[in-house]
Design a protein around this motif. Sequence first.
Motif, PDB file in Angstrom:
ATOM      1  N   GLN A   1       0.822  -1.210   0.000  1.00 46.68           N
ATOM      2  CA  GLN A   1       0.000   0.000   0.000  1.00 46.68           C
ATOM      3  C   GLN A   1       0.852   1.254   0.000  1.00 46.68           C
ATOM      4  O   GLN A   1       1.637   1.478   0.919  1.00 46.68           O
ATOM      5  CB  GLN A   1      -0.921   0.018   1.223  1.00 46.68           C
ATOM      6  N   LEU A   2       0.688   2.037  -1.043  1.00 45.68           N
ATOM      7  CA  LEU A   2       1.328   3.343  -1.087  1.00 45.68           C
ATOM      8  C   LEU A   2       0.709   4.244  -0.022  1.00 45.68           C
ATOM      9  O   LEU A   2      -0.514   4.328   0.095  1.00 45.68           O
ATOM     10  CB  LEU A   2       1.133   3.963  -2.463  1.00 45.68           C
ATOM     11  N   ASN A   3       1.548   4.906   0.763  1.00 46.14           N
ATOM     12  CA  ASN A   3       1.094   5.884   1.755  1.00 46.14           C
ATOM     13  C   ASN A   3       1.799   7.199   1.480  1.00 46.14           C
ATOM     14  O   ASN A   3       3.031   7.245   1.387  1.00 46.14           O
ATOM     15  CB  ASN A   3       1.430   5.413   3.170  1.00 46.14           C
ATOM     16  N   VAL A   4       1.014   8.265   1.331  1.00 46.09           N
ATOM     17  CA  VAL A   4       1.554   9.595   1.055  1.00 46.09           C
ATOM     18  C   VAL A   4       1.012  10.541   2.117  1.00 46.09           C
ATOM     19  O   VAL A   4      -0.206  10.616   2.320  1.00 46.09           O
ATOM     20  CB  VAL A   4       1.144  10.085  -0.349  1.00 46.09           C
ATOM     21  N   ASP A   5       1.905  11.259   2.803  1.00 47.48           N
ATOM     22  CA  ASP A   5       1.486  12.123   3.913  1.00 47.48           C
ATOM     23  C   ASP A   5       2.301  13.407   3.920  1.00 47.48           C
ATOM     24  O   ASP A   5       3.470  13.423   3.517  1.00 47.48           O
ATOM     25  CB  ASP A   5       1.678  11.412   5.249  1.00 47.48           C
ATOM     26  N   VAL A   6       1.663  14.473   4.411  1.00 45.57           N
ATOM     27  CA  VAL A   6       2.354  15.751   4.569  1.00 45.57           C
ATOM     28  C   VAL A   6       1.901  16.392   5.872  1.00 45.57           C
ATOM     29  O   VAL A   6       0.724  16.337   6.228  1.00 45.57           O
ATOM     30  CB  VAL A   6       2.104  16.682   3.353  1.00 45.57           C
ATOM     31  N   PHE A   7       2.864  16.974   6.596  1.00 44.79           N
ATOM     32  CA  PHE A   7       2.611  17.638   7.869  1.00 44.79           C
ATOM     33  C   PHE A   7       3.233  19.027   7.855  1.00 44.79           C
ATOM     34  O   PHE A   7       4.244  19.259   7.191  1.00 44.79           O
ATOM     35  CB  PHE A   7       3.261  16.885   9.044  1.00 44.79           C
ATOM     36  N   GLY A   8       2.661  19.926   8.638  1.00 47.05           N
ATOM     37  CA  GLY A   8       3.334  21.176   8.951  1.00 47.05           C
ATOM     38  C   GLY A   8       3.147  22.307   7.979  1.00 47.05           C
ATOM     39  O   GLY A   8       3.847  23.324   8.080  1.00 47.05           O
ATOM     40  N   GLY A   9       2.225  22.199   7.043  1.00 44.01           N
ATOM     41  CA  GLY A   9       1.937  23.302   6.137  1.00 44.01           C
ATOM     42  C   GLY A   9       0.590  23.925   6.463  1.00 44.01           C
ATOM     43  O   GLY A   9      -0.047  23.576   7.462  1.00 44.01           O
ATOM     44  N   LEU A  10       0.137  24.835   5.612  1.00 43.63           N
ATOM     45  CA  LEU A  10      -1.198  25.395   5.762  1.00 43.63           C
ATOM     46  C   LEU A  10      -2.218  24.342   5.349  1.00 43.63           C
ATOM     47  O   LEU A  10      -2.052  23.665   4.335  1.00 43.63           O
ATOM     48  CB  LEU A  10      -1.361  26.645   4.903  1.00 43.63           C
ATOM     49  N   GLY A  11      -3.288  24.221   6.137  1.00 47.19           N
ATOM     50  CA  GLY A  11      -4.230  23.137   5.950  1.00 47.19           C
ATOM     51  C   GLY A  11      -4.781  23.004   4.548  1.00 47.19           C
ATOM     52  O   GLY A  11      -4.699  21.937   3.932  1.00 47.19           O
ATOM     53  N   VAL A  12      -5.347  24.069   4.006  1.00 41.01           N
ATOM     54  CA  VAL A  12      -5.961  23.971   2.686  1.00 41.01           C
ATOM     55  C   VAL A  12      -4.917  23.698   1.616  1.00 41.01           C
ATOM     56  O   VAL A  12      -5.152  22.931   0.675  1.00 41.01           O
ATOM     57  CB  VAL A  12      -6.751  25.256   2.358  1.00 41.01           C
ATOM     58  N   ASP A  13      -3.734  24.289   1.743  1.00 37.81           N
ATOM     59  CA  ASP A  13      -2.669  24.034   0.763  1.00 37.81           C
ATOM     60  C   ASP A  13      -2.239  22.573   0.796  1.00 37.81           C
ATOM     61  O   ASP A  13      -1.974  21.966  -0.248  1.00 37.81           O
ATOM     62  CB  ASP A  13      -1.468  24.942   1.035  1.00 37.81           C
ATOM     63  N   GLU A  14      -2.142  22.007   1.999  1.00 44.05           N
ATOM     64  CA  GLU A  14      -1.816  20.586   2.110  1.00 44.05           C
ATOM     65  C   GLU A  14      -2.904  19.736   1.467  1.00 44.05           C
ATOM     66  O   GLU A  14      -2.615  18.763   0.759  1.00 44.05           O
ATOM     67  CB  GLU A  14      -1.661  20.188   3.577  1.00 44.05           C
ATOM     68  N   ASP A  15      -4.167  20.088   1.717  1.00 43.71           N
ATOM     69  CA  ASP A  15      -5.280  19.337   1.143  1.00 43.71           C
ATOM     70  C   ASP A  15      -5.204  19.322  -0.376  1.00 43.71           C
ATOM     71  O   ASP A  15      -5.371  18.275  -1.016  1.00 43.71           O
ATOM     72  CB  ASP A  15      -6.620  19.950   1.577  1.00 43.71           C
ATOM     73  N   VAL A  16      -4.952  20.490  -0.954  1.00 41.96           N
ATOM     74  CA  VAL A  16      -4.873  20.595  -2.413  1.00 41.96           C
ATOM     75  C   VAL A  16      -3.700  19.788  -2.937  1.00 41.96           C
ATOM     76  O   VAL A  16      -3.830  19.025  -3.908  1.00 41.96           O
ATOM     77  CB  VAL A  16      -4.753  22.064  -2.843  1.00 41.96           C
ATOM     78  N   GLU A  17      -2.532  19.912  -2.315  1.00 35.76           N
ATOM     79  CA  GLU A  17      -1.352  19.204  -2.819  1.00 35.76           C
ATOM     80  C   GLU A  17      -1.527  17.702  -2.744  1.00 35.76           C
ATOM     81  O   GLU A  17      -1.141  16.979  -3.675  1.00 35.76           O
ATOM     82  CB  GLU A  17      -0.102  19.611  -2.034  1.00 35.76           C
TER      83      GLU A  17
END
Length: 448
Positions: free
Chosen positions: A132-148
Amino acid sequence: MTDDGSKSTLSTQGYRGTRDFSPAEQRIRTWLFGVVRKVLHSFGYEEYGGPFVEPFELYAAKSSEEIVSEQLYHFVDRGERRIAIRPEMTPTLARMVASRHGQLPRPIRWYSIPTCMRYERPQRGRLREFDQLNVDVFGGLGVDEDVEIILTGVEILRALGAGLGDFEVRVNHRGLVNDVVYGTLGVSTDRKAEMLRLLDKRDKLTAEDFAAQGAALGLNETQRVRLDAFLSSTPENILTFVDAQREEGLGGAANAHALLARLGALESVLPPGMVKFDASVMRGFDYYTGLVFEVYDTAPENRRALFGGGRYDNLVGAFGVDPLPGIGYGAGDVGLLNFCETHGLVPTLDKGTDVNVLRFSEADRASALALAALLRAQGLNVEAPLTAQKFGKQIQAAERTGARLVAFRGDDELKAGTFAVKWLASGKQETFPCTPEGAQALTAALRS
């Protein structure tokens, strides 16, 4: 031995829900993961890894009730510790990030492709053992993280060869769901986790079963009808509803509206109609707090979620460190490969051999091995002979490997200090000096 003393025969079948991969099948997996890695690196994500087993308590606290109670493989080790085999990667990721909380530069962009196991009924697109591919991001602006995070998923499918009409992204917002279920409808929050799980499996239940299970959680008929209307709303109606909720000052609706506005402004990379708001998308994990989404195959014969995920703002903080909001998704290799097969995107991949070196007799073993080594030194993939078959049979074997040419040194070549090659597609034969310069010239011809 059996009870009657006779010899038993081992089965050639693997454990149900697991897979064997022949070299040809493994080539496809290598291609798939190679495409995934290339896309994620282009966004700045780094690959990480974690253990195949974790303390049972980690999953009991952070995974869904369904996984823990029905799908988790677990055992007691020799030290009397309760251990579980990894059913998902997110709890391990949260633990790792929490343990390095103050050392990691923000934003944290990580991905992994771990093998996981869940005890569930094998079916198309779902097995007990899967990567299972897992892709995660932490520590940015919420909406920008959601879009990315949505963009990475879209680009992975595009890089695999998918067209814009082959899939769609369906988004929802847990904050909006909470506003509707616990605010507008007045449903009790005492059984929140159970209610979310019921909503998540709504499409798998009959209307009668959904009503009965809702009633068992305290949902009266009026609430059930209004909830069903919300979950069944068209995207256009949902947008109107979101605006109405936002005007009432409900936080989840405001966040959902901001996300939709941001996505709607990105038509150059997210064409109109690709992202749709769908109130029925829930995702089963209790730790989601904001955006939840799923990517669906639009082919009639494979209409299913390919992958999905969501925002979890409280997961890392549960380890006793400062909260670190994050968002991520998981995509199983089985579903991705089914998608590629459905849309005719799986490439034909050969073994990757450039040259097969041939030999004529037992006497020229050393010269054949030396020629193979000379060609490998130029970065070529070279198969050396392991038998002294007839020349024609060796050429046939080379053709089966997908090699572009065969190379050999007969008596004439040995005397002249050269080696000969035969291009298998054309039958053309050439001679090169048996030197690094000659090997370089052949390599240049192969790469041209």
